[in-house]
Design a protein around this motif. Structure first.
Motif, short mmCIF file in Angstrom:
data_model
loop_
_atom_site.label_atom_id
_atom_site.label_comp_id
_atom_site.label_asym_id
_atom_site.label_seq_id
_atom_site.Cartn_x
_atom_site.Cartn_y
_atom_site.Cartn_z
N SER A 9 0.82 -1.21 0.00
CA SER A 9 0.00 0.00 0.00
C SER A 9 0.86 1.26 0.00
O SER A 9 0.52 2.27 -0.63
CB SER A 9 -0.95 0.00 1.20
OG SER A 9 -0.24 0.17 2.42
N GLU A 12 2.15 1.69 -3.56
CA GLU A 12 1.08 2.14 -4.46
C GLU A 12 0.77 3.62 -4.25
O GLU A 12 0.57 4.36 -5.22
CB GLU A 12 -0.17 1.29 -4.25
CG GLU A 12 -0.02 -0.13 -4.78
CD GLU A 12 -1.25 -0.99 -4.51
OE1 GLU A 12 -1.44 -1.98 -5.22
OE2 GLU A 12 -2.01 -0.66 -3.56
N GLU A 13 0.75 4.03 -2.98
CA GLU A 13 0.49 5.44 -2.70
C GLU A 13 1.61 6.33 -3.24
O GLU A 13 1.37 7.38 -3.82
CB GLU A 13 0.32 5.64 -1.20
CG GLU A 13 -0.01 7.08 -0.81
CD GLU A 13 -0.23 7.25 0.69
OE1 GLU A 13 -0.42 8.41 1.11
OE2 GLU A 13 -0.21 6.24 1.42
N PHE A 14 2.85 5.87 -3.06
CA PHE A 14 4.01 6.64 -3.52
C PHE A 14 4.00 6.77 -5.05
O PHE A 14 4.28 7.84 -5.59
CB PHE A 14 5.30 5.95 -3.06
CG PHE A 14 6.55 6.64 -3.52
CD1 PHE A 14 7.02 7.76 -2.86
CD2 PHE A 14 7.27 6.15 -4.61
CE1 PHE A 14 8.18 8.40 -3.28
CE2 PHE A 14 8.43 6.80 -5.03
CZ PHE A 14 8.89 7.91 -4.37
N ALA A 15 3.68 5.66 -5.72
CA ALA A 15 3.71 5.65 -7.19
C ALA A 15 2.44 6.24 -7.80
O ALA A 15 2.43 6.59 -8.99
CB ALA A 15 3.91 4.22 -7.69
N GLY A 16 1.38 6.31 -7.00
CA GLY A 16 0.12 6.79 -7.54
C GLY A 16 -0.49 5.83 -8.54
O GLY A 16 -1.17 6.22 -9.48
N ALA A 17 -0.22 4.53 -8.33
CA ALA A 17 -0.71 3.50 -9.25
C ALA A 17 -0.84 2.18 -8.51
O ALA A 17 -0.16 1.94 -7.50
CB ALA A 17 0.24 3.34 -10.43
N GLN A 18 -1.71 1.32 -9.03
CA GLN A 18 -1.88 0.00 -8.43
C GLN A 18 -0.73 -0.92 -8.84
O GLN A 18 -0.28 -0.88 -9.99
CB GLN A 18 -3.21 -0.61 -8.90
CG GLN A 18 -3.53 -1.93 -8.23
CD GLN A 18 -4.89 -2.48 -8.67
OE1 GLN A 18 -5.59 -1.85 -9.44
NE2 GLN A 18 -5.24 -3.66 -8.19
#
Length: 203
Positions: A9, A12-18
């Protein structure tokens, strides 16, 4: 590949993608290095804390505050507490504990073999934290039958449930002490949780 759902999680938050086609694979706890030997009721009176005093995410200040809270309990003098670790906050965080004859302070990092010995002679592990991607030390302690006392933050709740340990709210040293007190005053609960802890790690 991530070591915990929490780290997935975070990524994903850091990358802004799933994270597509991803897997969670935990770091392995070596149960041969940290073998389980059933604990006795008396072992709940023996507490260890192994922390890195160099970073605040390891919450060594909360560890010290928890022991100070324990010192107010009528059975405190019957406890045997070992503290291990080193780092820039060691003197500051352990200074209040110098008053207690039953708290042994060890300014040193420990090897895996020494860690195994520490877990073999203790029943409860005081491992407060502000941030962990998995919490390997908890797992190694649990493998040895040591019941972990930690905080319900980051990845910790993925690896320690109510059956295996006691998790305090974030920044709550009083609840850390209360968790230890619960096990001290309920030896049957301690024995059950010790067994459950090693089973969960091996599963």
């Amino acid at each position: 590949i991530f070591v915990s759902e929490y780290m997935r999680s975070v990524a994903e938050e850091f990358a802004g993608a799933q994270a597509l086609d991803s897997q969670v694979i935990h770091n392995v706890i070596d149960s041969s290095l940290f073998p389980y030997t059933p604990k006795s009721e008396e072992m709940r009176m023996h507490i260890c804390s192994i922390r890195n005093f160099g970073k605040r995410n390891y919450a060594t200040d909360l560890m010290s505050q928890a022991i100070l809270n324990l010192s107010k309990m009528p059975w405190f003098s019957k406890l045997s507490i070992e503290v291990f670790g080193d780092g820039q906050h060691f003197e500051q965080d352990t200074a209040p504990l110098l008053l207690f004859e039953n708290v042994k302070l060890n300014k040193a990092f420990v090897s895996p073999d020494t860690l195994r010995d520490i877990f073999s002679r203790n029943g409860i592990g005081l491992f407060p934290t502000r941030w962990d991607s998995q919490g390997m030390l908890n797992g190694e302690a649990m493998s040895s039958g040591v019941v972990p006392i930690s905080n319900a933050v980051t990845a910790i709740p993925e690896f320690i449930g109510e059956a295996e340990g006691i998790l305090a709210n974030p920044e709550n040293s009083k609840q850390l002490a209360e968790g230890i007190g619960e096990l001290v005053e309920n030896p049957d609960q301690f024995l059950t949780m010790s067994e459950s802890a090693q089973v969960r790690v091996r599963n």
